[in-house]
Design a protein around this motif. Structure first.
Motif: not given
Ligand code: SAM
Length: 213
Positions: A14-21
């Motif tokens: 969740e956190g990785v795919l929904n942050s930044s680039m």
């Protein structure tokens, strides 16, 4: 480009795919991520996905039926996608592979192993086995995130300045990008190299080239 990830722990992404680039890449419709919960393909009322290894020994092994069914499901959405298996036994993932994956129109299906690993028969539907380094992690989720991040930022249009991916580390074989500085000019007595403040772009380019590793 569509990246589908087969995992027992979709919440880890969740956190990785929904942050930044990675978030921006989705918002702009350049990349679509699909998390496939291996448990949905588990067997029986308990949705079993793992079993003890033939031949004895410690730990549990991901069973073939749920793995094959999850790959079939992903292939239905994207028949030409390449199937990647995260494993310490795989080829070492690098920038060249990231560039190759980002350049293909085909999507990716990434299988995350867990426990002692997976039933080896799944490798018959795998195009590439990949390792992210010579150490053992608890599961394939972190390696899948590494591959997803490295590939996504190279999908055309994802990075703001189109040139930034061309200049950064590993864009030329074995070359690591020069150091960077920002304001203030002096911090704790440490001064930014004069040349970077000179406004002389030929000299700045030379300094940067000299300071690539
Ligand atoms: N029994 C396996 C061994 O000794 O090689 C280790 C299994 S590991 C605990 C569980 C899963 O994590 C693996 O099946 C793989 O999917 C993933 N994994 C662990 N380390 C990895 C690495 N360095 N690169 C890619 N995947 C890795």
């Amino acid at each position: 480009m569509r990246i589908q990830i087969i995992t027992l722990f979709p919440e880890m992404f969740e956190g990785v795919l929904n942050s930044s680039m990675l978030w921006k890449a989705q918002k702009e419709g350049l990349v679509e991520y699909r998390l496939i919960n291996l448990r949905d393909f588990g067997i029986g009322p308990r949705k079993q996905v793992d079993d003890t290894p033939y031949g004895g020994g410690d730990g549990m092994v991901l069973m073939p039926e749920p793995l094959f069914a999850a790959v079939d499901d992903a292939k239905e959405k994207d028949p030409d996608a390449q199937v990647l298996l995260m494993t310490p036994r795989g080829d070492l993932f690098n920038q060249e592979l990231a560039r190759e994956f980002a350049a293909t129109q085909a999507g990716l299906i990434i299988i995350c192993g867990r426990y002692e690993g997976y039933d080896e028969r799944i490798t018959t539907v795998v195009d590439k086995q990949l390792s992210i380094g010579n150490y053992v992690l608890t599961g394939g989720e972190l390696p899948a995130m590494v591959v997803t991040d490295a590939v996504t930022r190279l999908v055309p249009g994802v990075l703001g300045g189109e040139t930034s991916a061309e200049k950064e580390s590993f864009s030329e074989a074995g070359v690591l990008e020069h150091p960077h500085y920002t304001r203030p000019e002096i911090y704790r007595g440490l001064k930014v190299p004069d040349v970077l403040l000179s406004g002389n772009h030929a000299e700045i380019d030379k300094w940067r080239a000299d300071n690539n590793a």
